[in-house]
Structure formats: structure tokens, C-alpha cells
Design a protein around this motif. Sequence first.
Motif, PDB file in Angstrom:
ATOM      1  N   SER A  22       0.978  -1.322   0.141  1.00  0.00           N
ATOM      2  CA  SER A  22      -0.053  -0.060   0.011  1.00  0.00           C
ATOM      3  C   SER A  22       0.904   1.388  -0.056  1.00  0.00           C
ATOM      4  O   SER A  22       0.547   2.337  -0.607  1.00  0.00           O
ATOM      5  CB  SER A  22      -1.177   0.257   1.122  1.00  0.00           C
ATOM      6  N   MET A  23       1.837   1.299   0.873  1.00  0.00           N
ATOM      7  CA  MET A  23       2.747   2.272   0.895  1.00  0.00           C
ATOM      8  C   MET A  23       3.593   2.672  -0.482  1.00  0.00           C
ATOM      9  O   MET A  23       3.725   3.725  -0.769  1.00  0.00           O
ATOM     10  CB  MET A  23       3.758   2.331   2.099  1.00  0.00           C
ATOM     11  N   ILE A  24       3.788   1.504  -1.068  1.00  0.00           N
ATOM     12  CA  ILE A  24       4.692   1.695  -2.496  1.00  0.00           C
ATOM     13  C   ILE A  24       3.500   2.366  -3.520  1.00  0.00           C
ATOM     14  O   ILE A  24       3.845   3.362  -3.973  1.00  0.00           O
ATOM     15  CB  ILE A  24       5.052   0.296  -3.069  1.00  0.00           C
ATOM     16  N   VAL A  25       2.408   1.922  -3.376  1.00  0.00           N
ATOM     17  CA  VAL A  25       1.185   2.360  -4.404  1.00  0.00           C
ATOM     18  C   VAL A  25       1.163   3.989  -4.078  1.00  0.00           C
ATOM     19  O   VAL A  25       1.266   4.766  -4.801  1.00  0.00           O
ATOM     20  CB  VAL A  25       0.246   1.519  -4.535  1.00  0.00           C
ATOM     21  N   GLY A  26       0.923   4.231  -2.665  1.00  0.00           N
ATOM     22  CA  GLY A  26       0.579   5.768  -2.317  1.00  0.00           C
ATOM     23  C   GLY A  26       1.678   6.423  -2.750  1.00  0.00           C
ATOM     24  O   GLY A  26       1.617   7.460  -3.280  1.00  0.00           O
ATOM     25  N   PHE A  27       3.065   6.206  -2.241  1.00  0.00           N
ATOM     26  CA  PHE A  27       4.224   7.062  -2.700  1.00  0.00           C
ATOM     27  C   PHE A  27       4.595   7.187  -4.357  1.00  0.00           C
ATOM     28  O   PHE A  27       4.554   8.501  -4.455  1.00  0.00           O
ATOM     29  CB  PHE A  27       5.352   6.046  -2.197  1.00  0.00           C
ATOM     30  N   LEU A  28       4.073   6.262  -4.891  1.00  0.00           N
ATOM     31  CA  LEU A  28       4.111   6.563  -6.419  1.00  0.00           C
ATOM     32  C   LEU A  28       3.013   7.401  -6.766  1.00  0.00           C
ATOM     33  O   LEU A  28       3.074   8.114  -7.706  1.00  0.00           O
ATOM     34  CB  LEU A  28       4.097   5.203  -7.111  1.00  0.00           C
ATOM     35  N   ALA A  29       1.834   7.168  -6.172  1.00  0.00           N
ATOM     36  CA  ALA A  29       0.642   8.055  -6.525  1.00  0.00           C
ATOM     37  C   ALA A  29       0.869   9.415  -6.217  1.00  0.00           C
ATOM     38  O   ALA A  29       0.619  10.440  -7.160  1.00  0.00           O
ATOM     39  CB  ALA A  29      -0.597   7.733  -6.028  1.00  0.00           C
ATOM     40  N   GLY A  30       1.298   9.847  -5.320  1.00  0.00           N
ATOM     41  CA  GLY A  30       1.532  11.152  -5.011  1.00  0.00           C
ATOM     42  C   GLY A  30       2.807  11.593  -5.612  1.00  0.00           C
ATOM     43  O   GLY A  30       2.601  12.922  -6.206  1.00  0.00           O
ATOM     44  N   ALA A  31       3.757  10.946  -6.229  1.00  0.00           N
ATOM     45  CA  ALA A  31       4.691  11.531  -7.023  1.00  0.00           C
ATOM     46  C   ALA A  31       4.176  11.985  -8.495  1.00  0.00           C
ATOM     47  O   ALA A  31       4.411  12.941  -8.956  1.00  0.00           O
ATOM     48  CB  ALA A  31       6.038  10.523  -7.130  1.00  0.00           C
ATOM     49  N   GLU A  77      10.734   7.956   3.963  1.00  0.00           N
ATOM     50  CA  GLU A  77       9.744   6.865   3.586  1.00  0.00           C
ATOM     51  C   GLU A  77      10.057   5.666   2.926  1.00  0.00           C
ATOM     52  O   GLU A  77       9.715   4.533   3.265  1.00  0.00           O
ATOM     53  CB  GLU A  77       8.817   7.569   2.461  1.00  0.00           C
ATOM     54  N   VAL A  78      11.353   5.901   2.342  1.00  0.00           N
ATOM     55  CA  VAL A  78      12.024   4.566   1.747  1.00  0.00           C
ATOM     56  C   VAL A  78      12.308   3.458   3.010  1.00  0.00           C
ATOM     57  O   VAL A  78      11.919   2.259   2.947  1.00  0.00           O
ATOM     58  CB  VAL A  78      13.157   4.786   0.658  1.00  0.00           C
ATOM     59  N   ILE A  79      12.837   4.191   3.708  1.00  0.00           N
ATOM     60  CA  ILE A  79      13.448   3.359   4.933  1.00  0.00           C
ATOM     61  C   ILE A  79      12.135   2.819   5.681  1.00  0.00           C
ATOM     62  O   ILE A  79      11.883   1.561   6.065  1.00  0.00           O
ATOM     63  CB  ILE A  79      14.137   4.249   6.011  1.00  0.00           C
ATOM     64  N   LEU A  80      10.960   3.563   5.705  1.00  0.00           N
ATOM     65  CA  LEU A  80       9.749   3.237   6.241  1.00  0.00           C
ATOM     66  C   LEU A  80       9.191   1.965   5.500  1.00  0.00           C
ATOM     67  O   LEU A  80       8.796   0.938   6.099  1.00  0.00           O
ATOM     68  CB  LEU A  80       8.873   4.243   6.675  1.00  0.00           C
ATOM     69  N   ILE A  81       9.047   2.063   4.290  1.00  0.00           N
ATOM     70  CA  ILE A  81       8.565   1.014   3.377  1.00  0.00           C
ATOM     71  C   ILE A  81       9.243  -0.164   3.608  1.00  0.00           C
ATOM     72  O   ILE A  81       8.615  -1.356   3.693  1.00  0.00           O
ATOM     73  CB  ILE A  81       8.569   1.579   1.977  1.00  0.00           C
ATOM     74  N   ILE A  82      10.810  -0.126   3.550  1.00  0.00           N
ATOM     75  CA  ILE A  82      11.607  -1.328   3.725  1.00  0.00           C
ATOM     76  C   ILE A  82      11.157  -2.019   5.110  1.00  0.00           C
ATOM     77  O   ILE A  82      11.188  -3.292   5.065  1.00  0.00           O
ATOM     78  CB  ILE A  82      12.908  -1.159   3.648  1.00  0.00           C
ATOM     79  N   LEU A  83      11.189  -1.287   6.183  1.00  0.00           N
ATOM     80  CA  LEU A  83      10.904  -1.752   7.367  1.00  0.00           C
ATOM     81  C   LEU A  83       9.665  -2.361   7.562  1.00  0.00           C
ATOM     82  O   LEU A  83       9.431  -3.636   7.984  1.00  0.00           O
ATOM     83  CB  LEU A  83      11.022  -0.777   8.608  1.00  0.00           C
ATOM     84  N   PHE A  84       8.526  -1.795   6.921  1.00  0.00           N
ATOM     85  CA  PHE A  84       7.105  -2.384   7.068  1.00  0.00           C
ATOM     86  C   PHE A  84       7.245  -3.702   6.092  1.00  0.00           C
ATOM     87  O   PHE A  84       6.642  -4.761   6.447  1.00  0.00           O
ATOM     88  CB  PHE A  84       6.097  -1.437   6.307  1.00  0.00           C
TER      89      PHE A  84
END
Lengths: 442, 442, 442
Positions: free
Chosen positions: A307-316, B20-27
Amino acid sequence: MAGASTSMRLRLPIACIALEVILIILFGVAVEYDHDVSGEAGHKTNTTHHDYENEFYYRYPSFQDVHVMIFIGFGFLMTFLQRYGFSSVGFNFLIAAFSLQLATLVQGFLHTIMTGGKIHVGVESMINADFCTGSVLISFGAVLGKTSPVQMLTMAVFEVILFSVNEFILLSLLNAKDAGGSMTIHTFGAYFGLMVTRVLYRPNLDKSNKKNSSVYHSDIFAMIGTLYLWMFWPSFNSAITLHGDIQHRTALNTYYSLAACTLSTYAFSALLNHEGKLDMVHIQNAALAGGVALGTAAEMMITPFGSMIVGFLAGAISVLGYRFITPFLESKLKIQDTCGVHNLHGMPGILELFTVSLFPKITSDFPASAQAGMQAISLVVTLGIALIGGIIVGFILKLPIYGAPSDSQCFEDGVYWEVPGEPEDCQELAAVKSGEESEKLN
Amino acid sequence: MAGASTSMRLRLPIACIALEVILIILFGVAVEYDHDVSGEAGHKTNTTHHDYENEFYYRYPSFQDVHVMIFIGFGFLMTFLQRYGFSSVGFNFLIAAFSLQLATLVQGFLHTIMTGGKIHVGVESMINADFCTGSVLISFGAVLGKTSPVQMLTMAVFEVILFSVNEFILLSLLNAKDAGGSMTIHTFGAYFGLMVTRVLYRPNLDKSNKKNSSVYHSDIFAMIGTLYLWMFWPSFNSAITLHGDIQHRTALNTYYSLAACTLSTYAFSALLNHEGKLDMVHIQNAALAGGVALGTAAEMMITPFGSMIVGFLAGAISVLGYRFITPFLESKLKIQDTCGVHNLHGMPGILELFTVSLFPKITSDFPASAQAGMQAISLVVTLGIALIGGIIVGFILKLPIYGAPSDSQCFEDGVYWEVPGEPEDCQELAAVKSGEESEKLN
Amino acid sequence: MAGASTSMRLRLPIACIALEVILIILFGVAVEYDHDVSGEAGHKTNTTHHDYENEFYYRYPSFQDVHVMIFIGFGFLMTFLQRYGFSSVGFNFLIAAFSLQLATLVQGFLHTIMTGGKIHVGVESMINADFCTGSVLISFGAVLGKTSPVQMLTMAVFEVILFSVNEFILLSLLNAKDAGGSMTIHTFGAYFGLMVTRVLYRPNLDKSNKKNSSVYHSDIFAMIGTLYLWMFWPSFNSAITLHGDIQHRTALNTYYSLAACTLSTYAFSALLNHEGKLDMVHIQNAALAGGVALGTAAEMMITPFGSMIVGFLAGAISVLGYRFITPFLESKLKIQDTCGVHNLHGMPGILELFTVSLFPKITSDFPASAQAGMQAISLVVTLGIALIGGIIVGFILKLPIYGAPSDSQCFEDGVYWEVPGEPEDCQELAAVKSGEESEKLN
């Protein structure tokens, strides 16, 4: 005179009263309470255990969150314009109150087309009607400031019908998945609105009008809309899912997508500005793209990580859209997208297809390729109906009968509203100014 | 140049993307769905009775109320400054979206330290993460207007970790009671933030800056924040208690405490003004002290009577703090507390200790002296970690790498935001003014 | 001096502290937790199935919606005045926080008058207290801008008592139906307030005061109030009904009534304006009349069709009231109704009687004529208590002890609040202006 041609003295009352009378008659003929609204099960006299299991208690809090998104969220998000606050929040209110009634009828009619019988209403129909209304409001964002309220009501009539047909094809015929409406609500509403605004193109708008921008306070009002949309998007995506862990998961995934989206929005907003300053337009809109982009996938086992990957890309993607694609659409394709709905609802809705195609492979939650293909077909159908429908409706809205504003009247509340004067102090200042000017003239 | 040194063009994107990248990896590595999010119990295909008992339905409405407090409540409460509205609501948004992700990880990690296994997420972790975020936002209130967004993200990293450690010591090791977070959230956040702002002391701030005050409209925006905090504080204090009568009682007691607090706030605000005029700063803040002061005790059998006494005292103490202690802190201790968090979160949080010590004796609900002692130890631990942590983090934030504003740039959105011009009319007025000035110069 | 006579330095603290101390003592003597708040059933240690059936989970979301209506809805609806925003939202806050405490006592006392025993509090008493508070705030709307806060607190004391007596007569003695409070809340609050403002008539108000009107931003703030009232009215009407299908139906009917009401409001607002322009006063208020008009009938089987007819008529009547009846009331009957509560709460509340009398005949849901007669008697009782009570309380409020504002101080925050200066730029402009004026004098 220009003033006469935009008058709503007869147009708006005729439109509102005629539409509402038709709605009332159709509701009288075709609508009845759902079984847990009418109490047909026979437990009317006393409050029994059964009464506590009424669907109301499991859907109504989500409904109210969605309702706030529709009326406060969309309404205030569009108040960012300096002199269009009355219209933004006021026409949003009118169009939404109309659309939710019509949507109940059209969605309900299509729902009963197989089974026959009357249209049933209850908390689920309330949520579905608000969803359809959301799509109309997205299109409203594309044409904001350039249309009359009667034009918007007319657009709503057609869009509600087309939305419902598309939704019916996707969910009932193609068995697509789209609980949060990435395709049915966001992609449809965005591309429909973009086509309408394309047909209504005003070549001289920028020259004759300086009001298509914000002022300090209007940007803060708009943040009320943004934050309510952001906070309640987990409720939006999960409002109509199956109960239990699926609903729980949908809300949770959306929450993580939005959080990650917010950080990428701030990052790209600063990065793309020459002085590294943040742009309110990005924050108000792009930070929400994470909710759109997870409309379909949020109910799947895509994990917070996904979910966080999708959200991150969507914002960018959304910030990049505001910076590069919106100017391109306007200058090259003659699409004047007032709120930038292409960046918030259009592209993130399409991003969803990649999400849904990608994640089954790594989570094995989903019967992968067959469903992914069906999602792709559904997206094509949605784009087809939205684009062709938008063009046709655009031409209908071009008829010179709606009291549309002239170029110089765009983005200006005064055309359709009694606008109060400035506070007394300001009036005095204005008097000073005009006094001086007359002195200069002498 | 000053402009260059505050640029966020690289600093903010690097910080946001790296974090955010660190958060995503840790999640991805450490987080999995809680059992009622993943549907592991095997009831996935049909909606069963079991699905209606999902924790989601008993926590999510409370979560949404807390979420509104975090993003609208804190965000708009801080918009009272005349030219810092974008930053108040915008940086609040950024810091909160980041903090809730990090808090999920750190709180979850400490929770699994005993038992091993992965970090589980669901509606309870969402509430707990929002609680930790609240503590960061309290500290944000102390330094508001005097820091860069990268500085704030850096503070949030450290504060989330220290908050979680302190919370773990109190709740898991010392078995303190603190469902509503009087100590863990409010006392911690306030004293941490006060120490940070102490270290970041700006001796010439008042001389070079006139913008540390409100204007008419900004005070009304701030009331949006105040009222949402006030209305939803019963949900905040009860969001994470045991279910049933305890949760019911916690909400009820908080509601009475806040109502009584409001009356004492108005009383003391008028009493302490020479002309008997009410001060918006007091109303916006002190009326909330009743919620803070009952963070621990609200779940006990302290009766509405007891709750109202605590609320009444909390409001009085808080107004007195704004009137007498804040100026003292600034002039004597060099603590520049922009929002007066000491009065709203610091002292009322400590008042809690007396409440918890006092009430068991009259209600016999609580194993009195032993628990009261443990609460006192917990408060000492909290103050220790907050004060020492705040000083250390303050020095870290003093490094000249964050693009902090100069004294004259404080309390001014224009440093970090693209700020729109004034409405057209005002620009003309401004032109008149500058025209005249040039005339005078001639 | 005028300034001295309006000073709140002693009046307000004395009133607030005395009232709160009395409330606290009475709560200490007479109030105890309801059984599902205290956990008397003995399930305190573990969370059992029973805990999930606590009334809290079935009422608290509705309570919070009602709470938002009281504090944000009413508070911001009244911020439409150009220089009375602090007082609108701030005195609304004070009066509501006081009234809900007193209402708990008076309603609870009357409830136990038959059975004896202590007053029980829980989520139901919280909702009922908010309902009574709503009635006080309606009356506040009638006198808005022309009273001191101590005057308002005094009015609240009497009105809460009279409201509770009337409610007791209607619901407990006459067995009237009024779950959403069409009569008990709206009709009572409106006519009580109209009588108070009649007695407090200020013949020279319009001549000496130009501030009884809105400015651009204040109208947008007011829309926040309008929309929250509109969105949450389904929760208001259904908050205290029986559980199950009745609650579900009440919310649904109210939702349809409001949607239809919105369209008729826009239609009649444009129709009655010479240029066909919409009037914010209508949109802010009349669009809500559909909720008032269904306060009693919403729980019946009146169908969406019936609800929409009632809502449509309510909107039309309310706009017509603003256009024709409010000026008549002011010029002929000397009733200065600041917010036009007669149009929003008075007439739509009476319309309810026709609804309740009419619909049983077509739906056979209701033991028709007997109940309809009882509803008519209840309306007469309500009007009698409201009108006579309002006159008496009006004369009590006329005593020269409350620090009421002079005519020229009406609708002006500066009398009772520390009002901040304008932003720096504006100050300079003002300086320009006054500089010139002094030049002219020279």
C-alpha cells in the motif's frame, strides 16, 4: 446585456422544480424500503437482539464519513479560488443533493433489471448514491468556474446515468473488482469531465480573466476539504466491502497508502519549485492520490508494504502531473482542467490497473491473470464510456440556453450570487482609493 | 543569502524520500496484518456472524474521531498566527503522516520485544500511532513558527522513539494506568517540546518580528481546531480502553470534565483582563485542559461530580498559566512557547497525578496507595525522559543544516511556501499606498 | 461610560463560577452512572460478549454527530455576521457547555419524579442534553448580536427548565411522538426566542448599526455550520429512536427530505431575487428546514416519497419566510430575528403537525386520528409554554444588570472580546487613510 443572459431567475427554478418533481414521482412509483428499514421481519414492537444486528450499525458510520467527504470534502477543496467560494461550496451542495437522489433511482433500476421488483433503499443505497455523486463532483472540478448551475445540473443528469451504466457493466456483467471505485468513480469522473471541459474550451479565458487563482484565506479553506477527504478516505474505500476482516483491511491499507503519499507529495512539490517552496495546489490535491490509487486493491492482501509503495508512487505521479501535464493539456490539447482532476483522479485511477495486475503475483491472494485481464477490459470500457459520453454531453452543454458566464465572468461569484460588500473599514479604504482616482482625473 | 540557506529544494525531498523509503523497507520486513485484518480465522468467503464481531466495528469510529483531532484539531488550532496558516496546517499534516508510520514500527517493535514475532497492525495500532503522533504535535506547538520542516521531521524521528520507550516503560514495565495518555502523551509532549524550544532560544525574536500574533480570521480558523478537539476528546480518552462499561464511562467522564472546564475558562479569562474582555488564546486552549487532566482518571469510577471538579480546576490553572507562567517562562527561563503547550498539556497532565492519588480514597475503586505511588514514579520517569531527551534533541536540531528561518523570517509562510497575492482589489489599494509613498519621497 | 456598563470583568466570572459550583454540588448529590456505565452487572474484569452489547456502541456515533451539530453546526452557522464571529462561535460554545450540564439535571430530575431514585447518566442522557441545548441555541439565534454573555446564560437557565417541563408534558404525560424534536426542540426554541427578542426590541437598531450583515469570508465560515447540520441531521432525528429498522428508517427519511429541500431552496432563492441571484442567507438556513420538518414523522413509514414532499415544501416555506415574513415580523410586530429562526425552526416545526396528521391516513402505519389529535394538543402546549415563557424571561433579561450592549455596540465582537488588529499590510493602509483624513482636516 450580458447580465440578462446569465440570469437564473427562471432557468434555475424551472430546472430545480422540474427535476425534483420528476424525482418525487419516480420515487413514489418505484422505490420501497429495504427489509431492514421497513421492519418487515416483524420485530417492530420491542427492541430485540435482532435489532442490534441491523445493517445500519455496521454501515452508517462509514456512510457519514463518505457524506462528509462529498459535501465538506469536495465542497471546500474547490473553495481555493479567490472569488468563487460561494459557488464552489454552494453549487457542490446543489449538484450533490440532486445527484444522490437520481443515482438512487438509476443504480436501483439497473440493480433490479435482472430480478424485477421495486428499488430498495437503505444505508447501502445511500453509500452507493454518494459514490456516484462523487464522480459527478470530480467532473465538476474540471469545469469549475466556467459553467452555470443549470449547466451543471444538466451535466449531472447525463453523468449519473452514464456512471450507473458503466458501473453496472463492470460490476455486474464483467465481474470486475472495484469496491473503492478507482475505475467507476475516479477514472470515469475525471475523463468524463476532461472531455466536457474540452468541448467547452474558451480560447481567450486567460487573457480576460485574472481570477483563476487563490488568495491566502481561500487556500486555508481549501485545506479543510483536503484534510476531510484524506482522513475519511479509508472509510470511502471500505464503506461497501464485505464485512469483517475485508472491511478492516481495506481501511488499513488505504490509511498507509495515504500516509506514504503525503510524504512523496511534499518531496516532489519542493523538488519541482525553483526556490524549493511548497505549492498549496500540490498539497491540497496530490496528497489524496494515494486513496484513489488504492480504490480497487485496498481490499486485497497487498500488505501495508504494498500500500505504501502504491501511495508513494501516486503522490509523485500526481505532483508531476500538476507541474508538467496540466500545462500541456491546456496549451496543446485545449483542455482547461480547473482543479487538475486529471492529476488527482485520472492518472491515479489508471495506476490502479498496474497495482491490481502486479500484486496478485506476489501475494497469491487473487486468481491472477484472468482477473487482471478483466480489470484491463473494465478500464477500457470505462475510458470509452467516459470519453465518448463526455464529448456528447459537452456538446449538449454548449447550447446557449443555460445562462453560462462570459469569459470575463468566469471564476466570479457575483454572476450567480448576491455577494456582500467588504467590511466597513475596507469600504472606507476603497472610497479613499476612488476619491484619489477621481482627483487624478480632475 | 538568507533565501538560499532556507531553501527546501533538496533538503525536504531528501528527508522525505529517505525516511519514506526506510519506512517502506521496514514495513516490508517486519509488519503483518493482525488476525482480524487478514481473516486468518478462515471465514473469508461469506459474511458470517463472526465478521460482525470484528474489532473494526468497536474501534473504528473512535479511531476516526482521534484522526480528526490529529489532522483538523491540532492543524487548525495552530492556524491562529496571522501569516503562518499554510505552515500550521501543512506541516502538521506532513509531520503527522510521517509520525504515524514510524510510531507503528517503534511501538510495534517494543510490543513484540517480549514475545517475538512480527509487528501486527490493525485498528488498535492505528489508534496508538495517532496517540504518539499527538505527542509530537504538542511539541510542534511549542516551537511553531521558528523551525523548518526538515527540522520538524528530525525532531519527530527522535520524539517518536523516546515517546515509545517511555510509554513502554510506563505501561508494560511499571504497569501504570494511562489510557488517555495524560502522562505518556501530554506531559511528555509538552516538556519535550519546551526543552527543545529552550535550546533553540532566539533572544532577539520579539524585536525583529511582529507576526507572532493573530488576526481576526485566523482566530476563527483556530476555533475549528479547538472545537473538534473539544468535541472528540471523549473519544480520544476512551479509544483504547477495555470494551463495555469502562469505555462508556471514560467517554462520559471526559465529557463532563470538558463542560465544566469551559465555564471556568470563560470565568478566569474575563477576570484576568483589565477591561473584562475575553481572550481568544484562553478560549482556544484552556477550554481543552479538562480533557488532558482526565486522561488517566477518566476510566475510573470518579463520578461526573469528580470529573467536573477536575475539569473546573484544569481550566482555571490553564488560564492562569497563560496569564502569568508563559510570560515568566519566556522572560526568566528563556522558553519561547508559541502555543502555550505548557498551559494546555504540561500542567494539566501533572494535575492528573493529584486526581489519581485523590480519587481512589473517596471511591475505593482503585487499589489506592500502591497504584498512586506507581503513578508518581511514572510521572518522574516521563519528566526525566522528556526533559533530558528534549535537551539532547534540541542540540541536534541546532545544527546549521536544516534550513531554519532567520529571526525576521519566523512566523511567516513565505519562507517555505508559494504564497498567493492579495485579491485584486487589495492589490490596487496597495498600489495606491505605494504610489503615495513615492509621491512623498518626491 | 458605555464601556464600563458592558464590562464582564466581574459579571461573567461570578455567573460562570456560581452556576458551575451549583451544578457540581447538584451532580454530587443527585447523579449516578447508568448501569451500563458503572458495570454493575459484574462483568468488570474481562471483556466479555456482554461488553460488546453496551449501549455505547449503538448510540455513541450518533451522539458525536449531534455533538458536532451543536458546537460546530450552530456555532459556525452564526458566524455569518461580519464582526461577530468570536461571539457567535464563542458564546455558542459557552452556552452549550453550560446548558448540557443543566439539562442533564433537569431532564433527569423529571424522569425520576415518578420512580424516585437518582438521576442516571450515560450515552442516552448525553444525547438528550444535547437536544435541549439545541433548543437554547435556536433561541440564541433570534437574539444574536444584541445580548451579553451573562444575559445568555440567564436565558439558558430558564429555557432549559421550561424546555424540560414541556418535553416531560409532551412525551411522558401526553404520549406525543417527537423523537427528532420538531415540537420540543425546534418549535419551542424558535417561539421562545422570538418572544425574548420581542421584549428586548431595540427601535433604533437599524439606524445606528451597519454591522448586521455578512462579508464574503464570514458567509463561507457559515457554510461550514450549514453543511454539518445538513449532513448530520439524519443522525439527529434518529439518535434517540428505538434500535433496529426504526432508527434506520428515521435516518433514511431525513436524508431524502433534506435532499429535496435543498433543490426547492435553490429554486425559490433564485426566483424571489430580481436579478435571479442566489442569496446565501437562504442557502445557509432554508436548506435545513427539511430536517426540522421531519423531526416527528421521520420514524414513521412515510416512505422516501413522502419525505421528499415534506422536504420540498419545507424549503419553499422557509425561503418565502426569509423574503416576506421576517421583514413583516420586524416592521409590524417589532420582532428582530437576527438569524431568522422563525423560518428555519418555527414554521417548519409547525409544518410537522400537518405531516403527522396527513401521513397516517395514507400509510396506515399510525393509529391515526387519536394520535393526530394528541400531536395537535402537544403543539398548542408547546406554543403556550414557549410564548408565555419567552415573554416572562424577556422581561427578566431586560433588567439593567447584565452588561448588555448599547445599540451601536450590537453585532460587534469588540465589546466583549480582545480583538486582534488587522494584518500589518492593512494597518499601513489604514494609516494612509487616516493620514489623508487628517490632511483634509488641515
